[in-house]
Design an enzyme around this catalytic site. Structure first.
Site, PDB file in Angstrom:
ATOM      1  N   ASP A  27      47.174  40.141  46.423  1.00 13.60           N
ATOM      2  CA  ASP A  27      45.921  39.904  45.461  1.00 13.60           C
ATOM      3  C   ASP A  27      45.887  41.310  44.850  1.00 13.60           C
ATOM      4  OD1 ASP A  27      43.619  39.337  44.573  1.00 13.60           O
ATOM      5  OD2 ASP A  27      42.338  39.125  46.280  1.00 13.60           O
ATOM      6  N   ASP A 121      46.140  36.516  39.242  1.00 11.48           N
ATOM      7  CA  ASP A 121      46.247  37.883  39.942  1.00 11.48           C
ATOM      8  C   ASP A 121      46.435  37.771  41.630  1.00 11.48           C
ATOM      9  OD1 ASP A 121      43.489  37.305  40.381  1.00 11.48           O
ATOM     10  OD2 ASP A 121      43.148  39.320  40.981  1.00 11.48           O
ATOM     11  N   GLU A 122      46.586  36.467  42.027  1.00  7.83           N
ATOM     12  CA  GLU A 122      46.968  36.577  43.239  1.00  7.83           C
ATOM     13  C   GLU A 122      47.814  35.051  43.598  1.00  7.83           C
ATOM     14  OE1 GLU A 122      43.524  34.941  45.979  1.00  7.83           O
ATOM     15  OE2 GLU A 122      42.431  35.209  44.203  1.00  7.83           O
TER      16      GLU A 122
END
Length: 442
Positions: A27, A121-122
């Site tokens: 993350d 983003d993860e």
DNA sequence: TCTGGGGTCCTAGGACCC
DNA sequence: TCTGGGGTCCTAGGACCC
């Protein structure tokens, strides 16, 4: 930024026995804000907020310096600035995030093919097939963090656990810039003291009935009889949460399924009062989702609209078409028809959205349209759309699209009112290409 | 606390068919 | 004609996530 510098300000690495801990959750830390700061190093160390700067904006991301003032994402920008008046506010630059995201996902893919992105983003990674090549799970996590920092000058946090839900909680617990292993043996020591609201899937509406039952921690949730939970939060949520609280999560890491819907909506700076203005937003939204459909090589059978009023009440309407489409004008005609069917009396419209769902590959749609013998106009719409797409791709800065979006309101009004309402049903509507005649089969 | 934008999943009710 | 159950599709709304 110097390469191979030390990873800064690590929240620390809590390493433990990672045997059987093959699920990683990676993350990025304050992703949007970090990407902006990377582009403007003079902002490093300052409170930075990314989000709508004007009017009705909210915080999309806050740097850790800003979070120290209590600022959180999804907070209204006005409130955030009251808490942290010195914050630098930056409008989101989606392209930069997409680009950084692609680079990061590519790094993940260098370690394992089993990557499940959750957002830009993860991602979850299953590293069980990568152990021979890259070492133990914690070693893999370190290599990933190192490469992301060296190649992207960004930091991320990684949680490592035997199951997905715990890997995600672990990465959240070691932010920013951390690494944490939750071993099989340490699973309940980690999980049970947490508040139920930490669990993925427990938001405000679910937390409230749990609170009434006196359930505050995951341990208390784990001990509550399933039947009691079912009565409080419904069957599916109850068994899901009960399983998570007892350390059971059999979901596997699986690469993203193809998208099931595409939508766009926009909160207007000022409420819209006329049908013409709403129609123009529908036209814009229809153009956007249709362009994305064509870009993905997919078509949609269901078109929907979302209308939010000044008092924040929200309506959604959907309609399933006889045939799937990727045509901007068909999606627009259907959404306008849905809006007109609302038959609103002097509405104050705050948000307008267009959505398509029931997606399928584009090839199948063409076949169906030809079989029905009514494909001619559809294909002509699509041909015009493709020209627009190509122009937009070639000249990204030029305004290519329906003329009504370039004009002022009086012209829009005229164009919109002349749009026949039945065009969505018959799927011959094309108000974009002046050459197209509306000759229906007689 | 005057509340974005992009998604996924669940629930519940109704229509329709067997 | 009445009644019931099950399956599928469609629609509206809500919860939740980042």
């Amino acid at each position: 930024m110097g390469r191979s510098a030390d990873l800064p300000r690590s929240a620390g690495e809590r390493d433990g026995d990672d045997t059987g801990c093959n699920v990683l959750h990676a993350d990025m830390d304050a992703f949007f804000a970090s990407v902006e700061i990377r582009a403007r190093p003079e902002l490093r160390g300052l409170p930075v907020l990314v989000g709508g700067a004007e009017g009705r904006g909210v915080v999309a991301a806050a740097s850790y310096e800003a979070r120290r003032y209590g600022v959180r994402s999804a907070m209204s920008m006005g409130q955030a600035l009251r808490m942290c008046p010195k914050a630098v506010v930056i409008s989101p630059s989606r392209g930069a995030y997409t680009e950084a995201s692609a680079a990061i996902m590519k790094i993940f893919a260098d370690f394992t093919p089993v990557v499940e992105p959750l957002s830009l983003d993860e991602a979850f990674l299953d590293v069980s097939g990568a152990l021979g090549l890259f070492g133990r799970p914690a070693d893999i996590a370190r290599q990933i963090r190192r490469r992301i920092f060296d190649e992207q000058q960004l930091t991320c946090s990684v949680g490592i656990a035997p199951i997905k839900s715990v890997a995600k909680l672990a990465s959240g617990s070691c932010k920013p810039n951390g690494l944490r292993v939750v071993s099989r043996d340490g699973l309940f020591d980690f999980l049970h003291p947490l508040p139920v609201t930490a669990l993925w899937g427990v938001g405000r509406a679910t937390a409230e009935p749990l609170r009434r039952l006196g359930i505050r921690t995951v341990a208390e949730l784990a001990q509550t009889p399933l039947d009691t939970l079912r009565r409080a939060v419904g069957s599916a949520t109850a068994s899901h949460l009960h399983n998570l609280a007892n350390g059971r999560d059999d979901r596997v890491v699986s690469p993203r399924n193809p998208e099931k819907s595409i939508s766009t909506d926009r909160t207007l700076l000022h409420d819209l009062l006329t049908e013409a203005d709403v129609a123009r937003e529908l036209l814009r939204g229809a153009g956007e989702v249709s362009e994305r459909l064509r870009h993905l090589g997919r078509t949609a059978r269901t078109v929907g609209i979302k209308i939010r009023f000044a008092d924040f009440t929200t309506l959604t309407r959907v309609r399933t078409l006889a045939e799937p489409t990727d045509s901007s004008s068909v999606v627009y005609a259907a959404s306008l028809e849905l809006y007109r069917a609302l038959d609103l009396d002097r509405p104050r419209v705050r948000l307008v959205g267009v959505k398509v769902e029931n997606l399928r590959p584009a090839g199948a749609a063409t076949q169906l349209a030809l079989d029905w013998g009514s494909g001619q106009d559809d294909n002509r719409n699509t041909a015009a759309d493709r020209v627009v797409d190509a122009l937009a791709a070639r000249f990204p800065d030029a305004a290519v699209g329906p003329a009504t979006l370039l004009r002022t309101t009086s012209h829009v009004d005229h164009a919109v009112r002349n749009m026949p309402a039945e065009s969505a049903r018959s799927q011959v509507g094309d108000n974009k290409s002046p050459r197209t005649t509306r000759n229906r089969r007689s």
